[in-house]
Each structure stands twice: as C-alpha cells, then as structure tokens.
Design a protein around this motif. Structure first.
Motif, short mmCIF file in Angstrom:
data_model
loop_
_atom_site.label_atom_id
_atom_site.label_comp_id
_atom_site.label_asym_id
_atom_site.label_seq_id
_atom_site.Cartn_x
_atom_site.Cartn_y
_atom_site.Cartn_z
N HIS A 84 3.54 3.12 -0.90
CA HIS A 84 3.13 1.62 -0.08
C HIS A 84 3.54 0.67 -1.09
N ALA A 85 2.94 0.65 -2.44
CA ALA A 85 3.26 -0.10 -3.43
C ALA A 85 4.71 -0.84 -3.52
N HIS A 86 5.69 0.25 -3.36
CA HIS A 86 7.04 0.04 -3.38
C HIS A 86 7.53 -0.85 -2.28
N LEU A 87 6.70 -0.55 -1.08
CA LEU A 87 7.16 -1.19 -0.05
C LEU A 87 6.43 -2.69 0.21
N ILE A 88 5.65 -2.81 -0.59
CA ILE A 88 4.97 -4.00 -0.51
C ILE A 88 6.04 -5.03 -1.45
N ARG A 89 6.59 -4.52 -2.28
CA ARG A 89 7.38 -5.28 -3.04
C ARG A 89 8.71 -5.74 -2.18
N ASN A 90 9.19 -4.72 -1.25
CA ASN A 90 10.23 -5.02 -0.44
C ASN A 90 9.81 -5.95 0.95
N LYS A 91 8.47 -6.12 1.04
CA LYS A 91 7.96 -6.77 2.21
C LYS A 91 8.43 -8.25 1.98
N ILE A 92 8.63 -8.78 0.80
CA ILE A 92 8.94 -10.07 0.62
C ILE A 92 10.38 -10.46 1.07
N GLU A 93 11.24 -9.44 1.41
CA GLU A 93 12.34 -9.80 1.96
C GLU A 93 12.43 -9.94 3.48
N CYS A 94 11.17 -9.44 4.07
CA CYS A 94 11.00 -9.24 5.46
C CYS A 94 10.62 -10.53 5.83
N GLU A 95 11.33 -11.10 6.93
CA GLU A 95 10.86 -12.63 7.34
C GLU A 95 10.28 -12.60 8.94
N ASP A 96 10.77 -11.40 9.75
CA ASP A 96 10.40 -11.62 11.09
C ASP A 96 9.12 -11.05 11.40
N LEU A 97 8.37 -11.68 12.65
CA LEU A 97 7.11 -11.25 12.78
C LEU A 97 6.82 -9.64 13.00
N ALA A 98 7.71 -9.21 13.75
CA ALA A 98 7.98 -7.48 14.19
C ALA A 98 7.87 -6.80 12.54
N CYS A 99 8.56 -7.41 11.69
CA CYS A 99 8.40 -6.51 10.30
C CYS A 99 7.16 -6.78 9.59
N ASP A 100 6.64 -7.98 9.74
CA ASP A 100 5.24 -8.28 9.17
C ASP A 100 4.28 -7.45 9.87
N ASN A 101 4.29 -7.38 11.42
CA ASN A 101 3.13 -6.49 12.03
C ASN A 101 3.22 -5.15 11.70
N PHE A 102 4.42 -4.50 11.55
CA PHE A 102 4.75 -3.04 11.08
C PHE A 102 4.07 -2.80 9.89
N PHE A 103 4.40 -3.88 8.92
CA PHE A 103 3.92 -3.68 7.74
C PHE A 103 2.35 -3.51 7.59
N ILE A 104 1.99 -4.46 7.97
CA ILE A 104 0.21 -4.72 8.06
C ILE A 104 -0.21 -3.46 8.86
N LYS A 105 0.37 -2.81 9.90
CA LYS A 105 -0.18 -1.79 10.67
C LYS A 105 -0.19 -0.66 9.71
N ASN A 106 0.87 -0.42 8.86
CA ASN A 106 1.16 0.50 7.96
C ASN A 106 -0.03 0.34 6.78
N HIS A 107 -0.20 -0.57 6.29
CA HIS A 107 -1.09 -1.00 5.23
C HIS A 107 -2.47 -0.88 5.76
N ASP A 108 -2.98 -0.90 7.05
CA ASP A 108 -4.26 -0.74 7.56
C ASP A 108 -4.45 0.65 7.73
N ASP A 109 -3.56 1.35 8.09
CA ASP A 109 -3.55 3.02 8.35
C ASP A 109 -3.89 3.32 6.97
N LEU A 110 -3.18 2.89 6.01
CA LEU A 110 -3.33 3.60 4.65
C LEU A 110 -4.60 3.29 4.05
N GLU A 111 -5.17 1.78 4.24
CA GLU A 111 -6.35 1.56 4.07
C GLU A 111 -7.48 2.36 4.55
#
Length: 138
Positions: A84-111
């Motif tokens: 997930h730490a690796h994915l966070i680094r890649n999130k910087i390149e993600c610009e659309d809302l669907a990508c952000d929501n997917f990422f936050i959902k994955n982060h929440d699941d891991l937390e």
C-alpha cells in the motif's frame, strides 16, 4: 461498563504525506508487536509456573498457537502495508475522482484490518496476563 471501540475513517481529506505517515506508523507498530509476541512465547516456555496447575500445558500450548497465528497475520499485514505504501506513491499520478475514491476505499480497508489486528492483540494480551498472573510462582 466499557465502550466498544469501532473503526472510523477520516482519510478522505488527508494529504499523501499524512497517508504515508500513517502507513509507516502502522507498520512500525506491527513490527514491534512481533518482538513482543516473541517475548511472550519465550516466557511461556520457561519453568516459572506453579506446580499441579490443572490443564497448564494445554493452556500454554493454546497461547503459543495463538501467538504463532498472530505472528503470521502480522507478517501478512506488514506485506500489505508495504504494498500500500508503494500505491500511495503512485496515487500522486491519479487525477480523477473515481481513482481517488478507489484508493481511499482500499486505504480504509487496510486501516480496518490494522485496527482489527490491534484489537485482537489487545484482547489476547489481556487474557494472557490474567492467566499468567494466576499461574506464575510467587
């Protein structure tokens, strides 16, 4: 009466740096718990117990098995946190809302997994300490 702690997410407005910090903190905590669990297993193997305690061997074996299981879960969780730490680094390149929501959902699941793991560890330690207090020689 104790309040039951429930996981709540506050990640939707966090910066990349905050998310990275939280993942790093979770990883460090779990790595430290591995050392703590190792010590508990060591302690359970020592001849420090009162003689003639009913089912002592069985109870100690059960605790040791729980420790092994939690160690394996901790290793799996650390691997997920690293990924997930690796994915966070890649999130910087993600610009659309669907990508952000997917990422936050994955982060929440891991937390939530980390939260559940920490709760499981706390419950285990509570049971272990109560039992050890009753069976260790004075």
């Amino acid at each position: 009466m104790e309040a039951i702690e429930v996981y709540r997410s506050f990640n939707s407005n966090k910066s990349i740096e905050e998310l990275q910090y939280n993942v790093s903190r979770h990883k460090t905590t779990i790595e430290n718990l591995k050392f703590e669990l190792h010590f508990y297993k060591f302690l359970l193997s020592k001849a420090i117990f009162k003689p003639h305690v009913i089912n002592l061997y069985e109870r100690l074996t059960k605790f040791k098995n729980e420790i092994m299981s939690m160690n394996e879960s901790g290793i799996d969780l650390i691997n997920e946190l690293n990924s997930h730490a690796h994915l966070i680094r890649n999130k910087i390149e993600c610009e659309d809302l669907a990508c952000d929501n997917f990422f936050i959902k994955n982060h929440d699941d891991l937390e939530l997994k980390v939260f559940s793991f920490n709760t499981k560890i706390s419950n285990f330690k509570f049971r272990l300490f109560q039992y050890l207090e009753s069976v260790i020689n004075n």
